[in-house]
Enzyme design. Structure first.
Site, PDB file in Angstrom:
ATOM      1  N   GLU A   1      -8.412  -5.873   4.848  1.00 15.11           N
ATOM      2  CA  GLU A   1      -8.273  -5.468   3.447  1.00 15.11           C
ATOM      3  C   GLU A   1      -7.098  -6.190   2.773  1.00 15.11           C
ATOM      4  OE1 GLU A   1      -8.723  -1.434   5.227  1.00 15.11           O
ATOM      5  OE2 GLU A   1      -9.352  -0.893   3.209  1.00 15.11           O
TER       6      GLU A   1
ATOM      7  N   ARG B   1     -11.842  14.898   8.083  1.00 15.64           N
ATOM      8  CA  ARG B   1     -12.636  15.265   6.893  1.00 15.64           C
ATOM      9  C   ARG B   1     -14.061  15.623   7.309  1.00 15.64           C
ATOM     10  NH1 ARG B   1     -11.471   9.931   3.774  1.00 15.64           N
ATOM     11  NH2 ARG B   1      -9.313   9.805   4.451  1.00 15.64           N
TER      12      ARG B   1
ATOM     13  N   ASN C   1       0.877  -1.167   0.000  1.00 13.81           N
ATOM     14  CA  ASN C   1       0.000   0.000   0.000  1.00 13.81           C
ATOM     15  C   ASN C   1       0.916   1.219   0.000  1.00 13.81           C
ATOM     16  OD1 ASN C   1      -1.838   1.997   0.423  1.00 13.81           O
ATOM     17  ND2 ASN C   1      -2.773   1.084   2.259  1.00 13.81           N
TER      18      ASN C   1
ATOM     19  N   ARG D   1      -2.620  -2.060  -3.393  1.00 14.54           N
ATOM     20  CA  ARG D   1      -3.834  -1.278  -3.187  1.00 14.54           C
ATOM     21  C   ARG D   1      -3.752  -0.026  -4.066  1.00 14.54           C
ATOM     22  NH1 ARG D   1      -5.474   2.813   1.436  1.00 14.54           N
ATOM     23  NH2 ARG D   1      -7.600   3.106   0.744  1.00 14.54           N
TER      24      ARG D   1
ATOM     25  N   HIS E   1     -13.039   2.444   0.290  1.00 19.30           N
ATOM     26  CA  HIS E   1     -13.035   1.339   1.267  1.00 19.30           C
ATOM     27  C   HIS E   1     -13.670   0.086   0.663  1.00 19.30           C
ATOM     28  CE1 HIS E   1     -13.130   4.500   4.701  1.00 19.30           C
ATOM     29  NE2 HIS E   1     -11.904   4.093   4.546  1.00 19.30           N
TER      30      HIS E   1
END
Ligand code: ADP
Length: 401
Positions: free
Chosen positions: A386, A243, A7, A93, A182
Site C-alpha cells: 500500500e 470484527r 499513516n 493514507r 483497503h
C-alpha cells in the site's frame, strides 16, 4: 524523488521514506503512544545504520512525532538523508474519502474541508489522518502533502453494488451506502496481478482477497472495482480478527435487549470483541488460532472454518457478479503467509475450475502462481504494498503541479 509516507492513527503514526527513483524503502518506523508517554521506532534499510527502539520519547502531539521522525531520518550517523529538503513530498493514507474523492489529491483548503466532511463516515480514523497531515504541514512548510484514500478505488462500483436496500433518502441525506476499504491494496493487486498474468488488463476478471487483521475482497473487472465486501464502514463483509463482518442487522437490537447494553456498547463488541476472537475465545491472531486448533481446541477450529467458508462464499458471489473470473489473488498478512488458509479456501473453488498446486502453495516468495499448470482460473499470491501505491500517487501528483 524521496517521499515520506504517513499513516496516522489517533495515538500512533507509521512512516516510511521511499526513494522513488528506485522504488525502494530507505527507512521506516512507528511512533506510538502519542499524547501518552511516546515510543519511537526507526529502522533504516541501509547497511551499517543503527535502529532506534526508544521508550519515553516526549510526543504530546503528532507534530513532535513527525519531528522525531525527521530527526532520525537526517541524523548524521544513522540517518538516511542529509537534510529535510531531500523530501519531495509526503503521502498520507486517509481512511474515508466518502463520495468526495475518486482519486488521490493535493492537500489544500478544499481537500481539508472535504476530509472534515467525511469525519462522520470515519469517526475513528479521519480526524487522526487529518491530524497527521496538519502536523506535517506545520513541521515541513512548503512540502506538498498528498492525501490517498482507502475508499477511492471502489468509487467505480455501479449503483446496484453500492446502494443499500434502505429508504433511498438515507443515501440522499446521509450518503449512507457501501464504500469499501483497503482500496490502495486492491488497486496494487489489480495492477500487479494483470502485469503478472500478462494479456489485456481490460479483459481480465480478478478477485483480490486481502486477508489480514482486517479482511476484504474486491471484484475487479478490467482493472476497475465492481464490488467489494466492506461497506459504509470496515465492519462489513467476511469475519475478521476482531470484527464480526456481515451479520443479520437485527442481531444488534436482539443482543442489546437481552444484555441490557447500548448500541454504542454493541458497536464496540462487533468491532473489537467479535470475529475469530469472539468465536474462538482464544485470539484474533491467525497463528495463535492455528496452534490452538492443532492442539484440539474446537472453537479455534470453528473460527477458522467460518473464516474460510465466508471468504469462499464471497469469491463465489464475485465470480457470479462478474460472470466469470480469470485470477484469484491472496494478499496481506494471512493471504501471503498462510498456505493452510489458502488451501482451505481453495477446497471450495473446484467448481470454478480453480485447482491449487499443494507444492507451489507451500513455497514462499514474491509474486507467484499457486495453481496447477492447467487450472482454468489462476490462483496467485501477490504481496501487497500500500505504501508504494501512496508514494506513486504522490509522485504523480507532485509532477503534475
Ligand atoms: P493488518 O490488517 O493489521 O495490516 P496484516 O495484513 O499484517 O494485518 O495481517 C495480520 C494477520 O496476519 C494476523 O492475524 C496474523 O496472525 C496473520 N499472519 C501473519 N503471518 C501468518 C502466518 N504465517 N500464518 C497465519 N497467519 C499469519
Amino acid at each position: 524523488m524521496k517521499i515520506l509516507i504517513i499513516n496516522a492513527g489517533s495515538s500512533s503514526l507509521k512512516y516510511q521514506l521511499m526513494d522513488m527513483d528506485s522504488e525502494t524503502v530507505m527507512a521506516k518506523g512507528l511512533c506510538e503512544r502519542i499524547g501518552i508517554d511516546g515510543k519511537f521506532t526507526y529502522k533504516p534499510q541501509i547497511e551499517g545504520k543503527a535502529k532506534i527502539d526508544a521508550a519515553d520519547v516526549p510526543m504530546p502531539t503528532h507534530a513532535e512525532a513527525i519531528k522525531a521522525t525527521l530527526d532520525a531520518l537526517v541524523d548524521p550517523q544513522n540517518g538516511v538523508i542529509a537534510s529535510m529538503s531531500e523530501i519531495g513530498a509526503c503521502g498520507h493514507r486517509v481512511l474515508h474519502g466518502g463520495m468526495e474523492f475518486t482519486q488521490s489529491c493535493l492537500v489544500d483548503d478544499k481537500c481539508i474541508a472535504a476530509i472534515k466532511k467525511c469525519f462522520p463516515l470515519g469517526p475513528l480514523h479521519n480526524p487522526a489522518n487529518l491530524t497527521g497531515i496538519l502536523a506535517c504541514q506545520d513541521v515541513m512548510p512548503g512540502v506538498p502533502q498528498i492525501a490517498v484514500f482507502d475508499t477511492a478505488f471502489h468509487q467505480t462500483m455501479p449503483e446496484k453494488a453500492y446502494i443499500y436496500a434502505l429508504p433511498y433518502e438515507y443515501f440522499e441525506k446521509y450518503q449512507c451506502r457501501r464504500y469499501g476499504f483497503h482500496g490502495t491494496s486492491h488497486r496494487y493487486i489489480a495492477r500487479h496481478a494483470a502485469e503478472f498474468m500478462g494479456g489485456d488488463p481490460a479483459k481480465l476478471k480478478i478477485i483480490s482477497c486481502h486477508l489480514g487483521n482486517g479482511s476484504s475482497l474486491c471484484a475487479i473487472d478490467g482493472g476497475k472495482c465492481v464490488d467489494t465486501s466492506m461497506g459504509l464502514t470496515p465492519l462489513a463483509g467476511v469475519p475478521m480478527g476482531t470484527r464480526c463482518g456481515s451479520v443479520d442487522p437485527s442481531v444488534i437490537k436482539y443482543i442489546c435487549d437481552q444484555e441490557g447494553i447500548t448500541y454504542d456498547d454493541m458497536d464496540t463488541i462487533m468491532n473489537k470483541k467479535s470475529g475469530v476472537l469472539g468465536v474462538s475465545g482464544v485470539s484474533s491472531d491467525f497463528r495463535d488460532l492455528g496452534d490452538a486448533a492443532e492442539q484440539g481446541n474446537k472453537r479455534a477450529q470453528l473460527a477458522l472454518d467460518i473464516f474460510h467458508y465466508e471468504v469462499a462464499k464471497t469469491i463465489g458471489a464475485y465470480a457470479a457478479a462478474m460472470n466469470g473470473v480469470d485470477g484469484i489473488v491472496f494478499t496481506a498478512g494471512i493471504g501471503e503467509n498462510s498456505p493452510y488458509t489458502r488451501a482451505e479456501i481453495c477446497k471450495y473453488l473446484g467448481y470454478l475450475g480453480a485447482e491449487l498446486d499443494p507444492e507451489l502453495n507451500a513455497l514462499r516468495g514474491d509474486n507467484r502462481y499457486i495453481s496447477t499448470a492447467d487450472s482454468r482460473v489462476k490462483l496467485m499470491v501477490i504481496p501487497t504494498n500500500e505504501e508504494l501505491v501512496i508514494a506513486r500517487d504522490t509522485v504523480d501528483i507532485v509532477n503534475s503541479l
